[in-house]
Scaffold this active site. Structure first.
Site, PDB file in Angstrom:
ATOM      1  N   ASP A   1       1.992   3.241   3.083  1.00 21.92           N
ATOM      2  CA  ASP A   1       1.172   3.961   2.902  1.00 21.92           C
ATOM      3  C   ASP A   1       1.789   5.455   2.494  1.00 21.92           C
ATOM      4  O   ASP A   1       1.547   6.626   2.561  1.00 21.92           O
ATOM      5  CB  ASP A   1       0.310   4.526   4.155  1.00 21.92           C
TER       6      ASP A   1
ATOM      7  N   HIS B   1      -5.986  -0.265   6.003  1.00 19.30           N
ATOM      8  CA  HIS B   1      -5.475   0.521   7.164  1.00 19.30           C
ATOM      9  C   HIS B   1      -6.330   0.023   8.552  1.00 19.30           C
ATOM     10  O   HIS B   1      -7.028   0.904   9.339  1.00 19.30           O
ATOM     11  CB  HIS B   1      -5.960   2.073   6.798  1.00 19.30           C
TER      12      HIS B   1
ATOM     13  N   HIS C   1       0.923  -1.303   0.094  1.00 18.12           N
ATOM     14  CA  HIS C   1       0.106   0.092  -0.023  1.00 18.12           C
ATOM     15  C   HIS C   1       1.023   1.329  -0.035  1.00 18.12           C
ATOM     16  O   HIS C   1       1.433   1.578   1.119  1.00 18.12           O
ATOM     17  CB  HIS C   1      -0.866   0.024   1.181  1.00 18.12           C
ATOM     18  N   CYS C   2       1.072   1.870  -1.235  1.00 16.13           N
ATOM     19  CA  CYS C   2       1.477   3.055  -1.304  1.00 16.13           C
ATOM     20  C   CYS C   2       1.125   3.794  -2.534  1.00 16.13           C
ATOM     21  O   CYS C   2       0.333   3.258  -3.331  1.00 16.13           O
ATOM     22  CB  CYS C   2       3.147   2.882  -1.458  1.00 16.13           C
ATOM     23  N   HIS C   3       1.501   5.199  -2.745  1.00 16.45           N
ATOM     24  CA  HIS C   3       0.961   5.912  -3.829  1.00 16.45           C
ATOM     25  C   HIS C   3       2.028   6.573  -4.614  1.00 16.45           C
ATOM     26  O   HIS C   3       3.086   6.623  -4.088  1.00 16.45           O
ATOM     27  CB  HIS C   3       0.055   7.033  -3.291  1.00 16.45           C
TER      28      HIS C   3
ATOM     29  N   ARG D   1     -10.252  -0.109  -5.960  1.00 16.64           N
ATOM     30  CA  ARG D   1     -10.622   0.437  -4.509  1.00 16.64           C
ATOM     31  C   ARG D   1     -11.644   1.525  -4.839  1.00 16.64           C
ATOM     32  O   ARG D   1     -12.082   2.182  -5.639  1.00 16.64           O
ATOM     33  CB  ARG D   1      -9.145   1.161  -4.172  1.00 16.64           C
TER      34      ARG D   1
END
Length: 290
Positions: free
Chosen positions: A244, A177, A27-29, A120
């Site tokens: 994140d 999360h 989970h990262c952007h 998502r």
């Protein structure tokens, strides 16, 4: 709208914890660069650039070999920024898209070829609303044909009301999360109980990411760790971990990613649990190339 300054930590500390070979950040952007991939005017958040090269450098420094980039609402349904990053590390980086609930099968197939493996939906006040439960369930039937999953980002107050519907999904469902629980409310709080009951369904997964968001304390966010540890120990084969990065819309100064990595052995207290969390579970769910 004026773009905000860069907010991710400029120099994360070196963690004491050593990642196992094949470790995955699920989970990262990536944001922008806005000059190349403009932000969606409808987005309430217009952060500073957090481009792929900065993400790659962070992962290389932490010993992270695989990754799942979750497309951000700052770009709306325009997935080019994420697709560009996936192409740069093809095979070891996969993606989760933002798409409308009525996306065509052809568009899903096109994104699959680019490395996307799920969609998502957000149910948070500061983000564009997700689909209705009926729409989610219809979409899940189609996603199952592509071996895709649903990712759900929701306010903790919604866990109990959404749980009956999510339990009927036809494809894996990931709760992002830790369901955005409030660590200050203790392990016996109703939302965390609802999350654990939901996780009793074999198609449900949960990310033990976001300790810094769950916590109401400063780093190292100790009050959030027992929640993550509980999930890892109760559901060891359906938990995932993520940074994140670049920590969008965080409440204070950006967290130190080295500090967050050092929470891993507190969440997963044995080498076996760490390997499941960081290597085996992501490999099984996302089917990375070996």
């Amino acid at each position: 709208m004026t773009t905000a300054p860069i907010t991710y930590h400029p120099a994360p500390s070196a963690p004491a914890f050593t990642m196992p070979k094949g470790a995955c950040d699920t989970h990262c952007h990536v944001f922008g660069p806005a000059a190349v991939f403009p932000y969606d005017p409808a987005s309430k958040l217009h952060p500073g650039d957090a481009p792929k090269d900065k993400l790659f450098a962070l992962h290389d420094s932490l010993g992270i070999e695989r990754c799942v980039i979750v497309h951000s609402g700052v770009h709306g349904f325009d997935t080019r920024a994420t697709a560009d990053a996936l192409a740069a590390r093809q095979g070891t980086y996969l993606g989760v898209a933002l798409m409308p609930h009525d996306v065509s099968d052809d568009d899903i197939a096109r994104h699959h070829d680019m490395g996307f493996r799920g969609i998502r939906f957000n149910y948070m006040a500061h983000l564009t609303p997700g689909a209705t439960m009926e729409q989610l369930l219809r979409l899940s039937e189609r996603l199952a044909r592509f071996d895709w999953h649903l990712a759900i980002h929701m306010d903790n107050a919604l866990i109990e009301s959404m749980a009956p519907g999510l339990a009927k999904a036809s494809t894996p469902v990931i709760i992002d999360h830790m369901g955005r629980i409030d660590a200050s409310q203790g392990l016996d709080q109703a939302p965390f109980g609802a999350l654990q009951r939901l996780m009793e369904n074999e198609h449900m997964w949960v990310k033990v990411s976001g300790c810094e968001r769950a916590s109401r304390q400063d780093a190292p966010y100790a009050d959030a760790v027992p929640f993550a540890r509980t999930l890892v120990e109760k559901f060891p084969d359906r938990v995932l971990w993520g940074t994140d990065w670049p920590h969008p819309n965080f409440r204070a100064d950006p967290p130190d990613d080295g500090v967050l990595v050092d929470l891993i052995p507190q969440m997963a207290q044995t080498a076996e649990l760490q390997r499941k969390l960081l290597v085996d579970n992501p490999m099984r769910l996302y089917r990375f190339e070996k």
